[in-house]
Structure formats: C-alpha cells, structure tokens
Design an enzyme around this catalytic site. Structure first.
Site, PDB file in Angstrom:
ATOM      1  CB  CYS A 207      52.785  27.624 109.332  1.00 25.55           C
ATOM      2  SG  CYS A 207      51.923  26.122 108.804  1.00 25.55           S
ATOM      3  N   GLY A 208      50.569  28.600 107.811  1.00 25.05           N
ATOM      4  CA  GLY A 208      49.261  29.202 107.589  1.00 25.05           C
ATOM      5  C   GLY A 208      48.717  29.842 108.849  1.00 25.05           C
TER       6      GLY A 208
END
Length: 133
Positions: free
Chosen positions: A81-82
């Site tokens: 993910c980020g």
C-alpha cells in the site's frame, strides 16, 4: 511467531527486496492503493489491484469475483500500500479469511520504488489534494 501470540495481532512486515523475492518465487503481489494514488505514484507491474472494502469477494475461494491467482488458503500473498497503516489491515483481514502465508511491505510502494524494484511511471500529475491510501 511466539507460541501463544495472537496470530491476527502481528502480520510479518518484510523489506521490499524480501517481498520481491517472494513474488519471484510465486507469491501474489496485491496492491491496495487507491486508483488516484497509483496514477500519481506509479504501479508495480503484475500486481493484482484489490479493493480493501471488497476482500471477501476478491479473495473468497468460492467467490465468482475471486482473483484467478488465488487458488487456496496456502497461496503466498504480499500486500503493498502507500504505508504499513494501509497494508497491515488488509493483510490481517486476509489472515482472518484463512490465508496462511501473508506478509506486507515495510515502507509500502515508496520503499519498493526506492529499492529500485520494477515500477511503471505515474499516469497523472501528482496533486497536493490527491487522497493518500
């Protein structure tokens, strides 16, 4: 894992190079960043794009909407993910669904890219107002 430890409390966090080795060995790479974030930052070639709000359908072994590479609860999965705050809940949810070999990437997509691992270029101009996933 320490004996007696809650298996849902801790999901292994691996450096990007270890994650890439897992993927090269057959693990399914799952990107749970938002579409605007992928457009602004780039993507990882070959990653499955998953909607974190639809995991039961996308990873349910009996679901008609299941991602094709997910064939059993033993399928190794790497979640990116980020940030770990985005990937950890998804990895935990997959473990709760019965998957036994799930890790997430330390430092998220930015660390993957900084490690020189394959990424595609952004498709949109980054915006200050773009939501982070």
């Amino acid at each position: 894992m320490v004996t007696g430890e809650d298996p849902f409390a801790v999901v292994p966090l691996v450096p990007p190079t270890d994650a890439e080795r897992r993927v090269a060995a057959g693990a399914v790479l799952v990107d749970v960043r938002s579409a605007p974030r992928r457009a602004a930052d780039g993507a990882i070639p070959g990653a499955i794009i998953a909607d974190r709000t639809n995991l039961a359908e996308e990873f349910g072994l009996d679901s008609p909407d299941r991602h094709a590479p997910i064939t059993s609860h033993e399928t190794p999965i790497v979640v990116v993910c980020g940030s770990v705050d985005g990937s950890r809940p998804v990895a935990e949810a997959l473990i709760e669904q019965g998957f036994t070999d799930v890790v997430h990437v330390e430092g998220g997509f930015a660390a993957w890219a900084a490690a020189g691992l394959p990424v595609t270029p952004p498709t949109a101009t980054p915006s200050i107002s773009a939501p982070r996933a």
